[in-house]
Write a protein that holds these residues in place. Structure first.
Motif, PDB file in Angstrom:
ATOM      1  N   THR A  89      -0.850   5.285  11.862  1.00  0.00           N
ATOM      2  CA  THR A  89      -1.110   4.118  11.008  1.00  0.00           C
ATOM      3  C   THR A  89      -1.783   4.580   9.718  1.00  0.00           C
ATOM      4  OG1 THR A  89      -3.385   3.688  11.757  1.00  0.00           O
ATOM      5  CG2 THR A  89      -1.595   2.750  13.085  1.00  0.00           C
ATOM      6  N   LEU A  90      -1.542   3.847   8.640  1.00  0.00           N
ATOM      7  CA  LEU A  90      -2.354   4.077   7.445  1.00  0.00           C
ATOM      8  C   LEU A  90      -3.804   3.747   7.779  1.00  0.00           C
ATOM      9  CD1 LEU A  90      -0.481   2.410   4.410  1.00  0.00           C
ATOM     10  CD2 LEU A  90      -0.593   4.835   4.981  1.00  0.00           C
ATOM     11  N   VAL A  91      -4.715   4.366   7.050  1.00  0.00           N
ATOM     12  CA  VAL A  91      -6.120   3.986   7.152  1.00  0.00           C
ATOM     13  C   VAL A  91      -6.296   2.703   6.325  1.00  0.00           C
ATOM     14  CG1 VAL A  91      -8.488   4.661   6.604  1.00  0.00           C
ATOM     15  CG2 VAL A  91      -6.818   6.395   7.355  1.00  0.00           C
ATOM     16  N   PRO A  92      -6.817   1.624   6.912  1.00  0.00           N
ATOM     17  CA  PRO A  92      -7.018   0.402   6.122  1.00  0.00           C
ATOM     18  C   PRO A  92      -7.882   0.680   4.888  1.00  0.00           C
ATOM     19  CG  PRO A  92      -7.370  -0.046   8.454  1.00  0.00           C
ATOM     20  CD  PRO A  92      -7.227   1.449   8.307  1.00  0.00           C
ATOM     21  N   ARG A  93      -7.467   0.112   3.744  1.00  0.00           N
ATOM     22  CA  ARG A  93      -8.166   0.338   2.484  1.00  0.00           C
ATOM     23  C   ARG A  93      -8.954  -0.912   2.087  1.00  0.00           C
ATOM     24  NH1 ARG A  93      -5.020   4.457   3.274  1.00  0.00           N
ATOM     25  NH2 ARG A  93      -3.936   5.532   1.587  1.00  0.00           N
ATOM     26  N   PRO A  94     -10.127  -0.725   1.501  1.00  0.00           N
ATOM     27  CA  PRO A  94     -10.844  -1.895   0.964  1.00  0.00           C
ATOM     28  C   PRO A  94      -9.975  -2.679  -0.033  1.00  0.00           C
ATOM     29  CG  PRO A  94     -12.222   0.069   0.830  1.00  0.00           C
ATOM     30  CD  PRO A  94     -10.885   0.519   1.319  1.00  0.00           C
TER      31      PRO A  94
ATOM     32  N   TYR B  43       4.955   2.171  -0.923  1.00  0.00           N
ATOM     33  CA  TYR B  43       5.301   1.931  -2.330  1.00  0.00           C
ATOM     34  C   TYR B  43       5.055   3.118  -3.267  1.00  0.00           C
ATOM     35  CZ  TYR B  43       0.292   0.465  -2.500  1.00  0.00           C
ATOM     36  OH  TYR B  43      -1.072   0.389  -2.386  1.00  0.00           O
ATOM     37  N   ILE B  44       4.790   4.284  -2.713  1.00  0.00           N
ATOM     38  CA  ILE B  44       4.535   5.432  -3.590  1.00  0.00           C
ATOM     39  C   ILE B  44       5.890   5.995  -4.061  1.00  0.00           C
ATOM     40  CG2 ILE B  44       3.427   7.691  -3.793  1.00  0.00           C
ATOM     41  CD1 ILE B  44       1.404   5.514  -3.110  1.00  0.00           C
ATOM     42  N   PRO B  45       6.097   6.082  -5.390  1.00  0.00           N
ATOM     43  CA  PRO B  45       7.352   6.670  -5.883  1.00  0.00           C
ATOM     44  C   PRO B  45       7.461   8.139  -5.453  1.00  0.00           C
ATOM     45  CG  PRO B  45       6.175   5.526  -7.655  1.00  0.00           C
ATOM     46  CD  PRO B  45       5.241   5.600  -6.476  1.00  0.00           C
TER      47      PRO B  45
ATOM     48  N   LEU C 189       1.341  14.239  -5.781  1.00  0.00           N
ATOM     49  CA  LEU C 189       0.098  14.070  -6.541  1.00  0.00           C
ATOM     50  C   LEU C 189      -0.977  13.316  -5.759  1.00  0.00           C
ATOM     51  CD1 LEU C 189       1.797  12.859  -9.879  1.00  0.00           C
ATOM     52  CD2 LEU C 189       1.307  15.221  -9.156  1.00  0.00           C
ATOM     53  N   LEU C 190      -0.632  12.811  -4.578  1.00  0.00           N
ATOM     54  CA  LEU C 190      -1.617  12.058  -3.793  1.00  0.00           C
ATOM     55  C   LEU C 190      -2.750  12.971  -3.347  1.00  0.00           C
ATOM     56  CD1 LEU C 190       0.826  10.052  -1.461  1.00  0.00           C
ATOM     57  CD2 LEU C 190      -0.582   9.098  -3.315  1.00  0.00           C
ATOM     58  N   ALA C 191      -3.917  12.373  -3.083  1.00  0.00           N
ATOM     59  CA  ALA C 191      -5.021  13.139  -2.504  1.00  0.00           C
ATOM     60  C   ALA C 191      -4.543  13.772  -1.200  1.00  0.00           C
ATOM     61  CB  ALA C 191      -6.196  12.207  -2.238  1.00  0.00           C
TER      62      ALA C 191
ATOM     63  N   PHE D 112       2.145  -9.840  -1.198  1.00  0.00           N
ATOM     64  CA  PHE D 112       2.512  -8.421  -1.240  1.00  0.00           C
ATOM     65  C   PHE D 112       1.348  -7.573  -1.719  1.00  0.00           C
ATOM     66  CE2 PHE D 112       7.154  -9.553  -2.057  1.00  0.00           C
ATOM     67  CZ  PHE D 112       7.668  -8.825  -0.998  1.00  0.00           C
ATOM     68  N   GLU D 113       1.166  -6.385  -1.115  1.00  0.00           N
ATOM     69  CA  GLU D 113       0.353  -5.355  -1.778  1.00  0.00           C
ATOM     70  C   GLU D 113       1.285  -4.539  -2.663  1.00  0.00           C
ATOM     71  OE1 GLU D 113      -2.786  -3.253   0.240  1.00  0.00           O
ATOM     72  OE2 GLU D 113      -2.325  -1.389  -0.839  1.00  0.00           O
ATOM     73  N   VAL D 114       0.785  -4.169  -3.850  1.00  0.00           N
ATOM     74  CA  VAL D 114       1.576  -3.339  -4.764  1.00  0.00           C
ATOM     75  C   VAL D 114       0.726  -2.183  -5.272  1.00  0.00           C
ATOM     76  CG1 VAL D 114       3.033  -5.260  -5.526  1.00  0.00           C
ATOM     77  CG2 VAL D 114       0.961  -4.707  -6.812  1.00  0.00           C
TER      78      VAL D 114
HETATM   79  N1  GLN Z   1      -2.649   2.403  -0.861  1.00  0.00           N
HETATM   80  C1  GLN Z   1      -2.008   3.585  -0.383  1.00  0.00           C
HETATM   81  C2  GLN Z   1      -2.351   4.746  -1.323  1.00  0.00           C
HETATM   82  O1  GLN Z   1      -2.638   4.540  -2.450  1.00  0.00           O
HETATM   83  C3  GLN Z   1      -0.502   3.426  -0.302  1.00  0.00           C
HETATM   84  C4  GLN Z   1      -0.130   2.389   0.688  1.00  0.00           C
HETATM   85  C5  GLN Z   1       1.331   2.045   0.643  1.00  0.00           C
HETATM   86  O2  GLN Z   1       2.222   2.805   0.216  1.00  0.00           O
HETATM   87  N2  GLN Z   1       1.583   0.875   1.073  1.00  0.00           N
HETATM   88  O3  GLN Z   1      -2.359   5.856  -0.921  1.00  0.00           O
END
Ligand code: GLN
Length: 289
Positions: free
Chosen positions: A96-101, A196-198, A204-206, A247-249
Motif C-alpha cells: 500500500t502507499l503510505v497515507p499522506r497528510p 498519477y506520477i508521469p 526523480l521521486l525521493a 480526485f487526488e491530483v
Molecule cells: N502522493 C504520491 C507522491 O507524491 C503519489 C500518489 C499517487 O500517485 N497517487 O509520491
C-alpha cells in the motif's frame, strides 16, 4: 557465558540518531525515537525521563536492524507497520502507499460535500490501498457505508484489517477490480487517488517513494493522467444523480483533470489546496437531473 553488557536506552537513541543522520535521513531524531521505541517497547516519555534504562540485547539488535533499513531508505511507516491519518492509526505494508497528510484534503472535501451527519451516504474509494480515505470518511459519518476497490489483493487484506481494527466491518466492503468495472453503484461520493506520477518523473521521486512504495500505485503513464481517463470513461455510470467524485491530483494536474471531468459531463465544483499550497483535489459532480 555472558553476552554483551546491556546498552542504556539513551545511548542506543544517540547511536541510532547518529547513524541515521550520517545516512542523510531527513528527520534523524524523530526516526531514532520511533525505531528505538518500537524495538524496546518504550514510549518517548519513558526514553527521555529514564535514559539509563537498560535495553536487552535482542531489542538493541532489532533497533539496529531497523535503523539499517531506514538508512537504506525504507520509509519509517513500513518499518513500524503503521501510519497515522486523520488521527486514526492505519496498518500499512509495502503493498500500500503510505497515507499522506496531503490526502486529508480529500477527506475535508468529501465531508464538506456530504455535510449531513445523519444521512446514509454511499461511498466508493477507487484504489483504496490501506483504506485510509474511505475509513476516515466513515469515522465522521456514522450512517455511511462504503466499498473500497483495489487491483491488489495484498492491499485489500490490509484495508480489511484496518476496517476491522476501527470497527467498520459492517459498513465497509472491499473488492478486487480495475477501477469501475467491479462496481454497480450508485454512489453519492467516490474517492479516487489513482497513480498519477508521469513516467519521466518516476526516477526523480525521493528514494523512500521510488524504491519502496508500490510502482503500480504511483505510475500514471506518459503524462500521469492515464488513470483519470480510464476512471472517467465509466464514472458517470456509477455516480448517483447529484453525486460527486473527489480526485487526488499531482502538482500541475488540477486543471487538466478538471478538463477531463468536464469532458465526461461532470461539473467541476471545487479545486482544493493541500497544506503545502498545492492544488491537490478536484471535486466534480454529476447533474442531479
Ligand atoms: N502522493 C504520491 C507522491 O507524491 C503519489 C500518489 C499517487 O500517485 N497517487 O509520491
Amino acid at each position: 557465558m555472558s553476552g554483551p553488557p546491556p546498552i542504556a536506552i539513551g545511548d542506543l537513541l544517540a547511536e541510532t540518531r547518529a547513524a541515521l543522520a550520517e545516512a542523510g535521513v531527513d528527520n534523524p531524531r524523530l526516526d531514532a525515537r520511533l525505531i528505538v521505541g518500537a524495538a524496546a517497547g518504550a514510549t518517548i516519555e519513558q526514553m527521555i525521563a529514564r535514559p539509563e534504562t537498560p535495553v536487552d540485547a535482542d531489542s538493541a539488535a532489532f533497533a539496529r536492524a531497523l535503523a539499517e533499513r531506514r538508512a537504506d531508505g525504507a520509509p519509517i511507516a513500513y518499518l513500524l507497520g503503521v501510519k497515522e491519518f486523520w488521527s486514526l492509526d492505519f496498518a500499512v505494508t509495502a503493498a500500500t502507499l503510505v497515507p499522506r497528510p496531503d490526502s486529508e484534503t480529500l477527506v475535508e472535501a468529501a465531508l464538506a460535500r456530504c455535510a449531513d451527519w445523519s444521512r446514509a451516504w454511499r461511498v466508493a474509494d477507487l484504489g483504496t490501498g490501506s483504506g485510509c480515505l474511505l475509513l476516515a470518511f466513515l469515522s465522521e459519518r456514522p450512517h455511511a457505508t462504503g466499498v473500497g476497490l483495489d487491483a491488489s489483493i495484498e492491499a485489500l487484506s490490509v484495508a480489511r484489517a484496518n476496517a476491522h481494527a476501527h470497527w467498520f466491518d459492517a459498513r465497509a466492503r472491499f473488492v478486487c477490480g480495475s477501477w469501475t468495472s467491479a462496481l454497480a453503484g450508485p454512489f453519492d461520493l467516490i474517492f479516487a487517488n489513482p497513480p498519477y506520477i508521469p513516467s519521466d518523473d518516476i526516477p526523480l521521486l525521493a528514494r523512500e517513494v521510488r524504491d519502496y512504495e508500490p510502482y503500480e500505485a504511483l505510475h500514471g503513464g506518459a503524462d500521469g493522467l492515464d488513470h483519470y481517463r480510464a476512471i472517467l470513461a465509466e464514472l458517470p455510470r456509477i455516480l448517483a444523480p447529484g453525486g460527486a467524485v473527489v480526485f487526488e491530483v499531482g502538482q500541475g494536474q488540477a486543471l487538466p483533470v478538471a478538463d477531463l471531468c468536464e469532458l465526461a459531463d461532470l461539473k467541476v465544483e471545487a479545486i482544493r489546496r493541500d497544506l503545502g499550497g498545492i492544488s491537490r483535489c478536484v471535486v466534480a459532480a454529476k447533474s442531479s437531473a
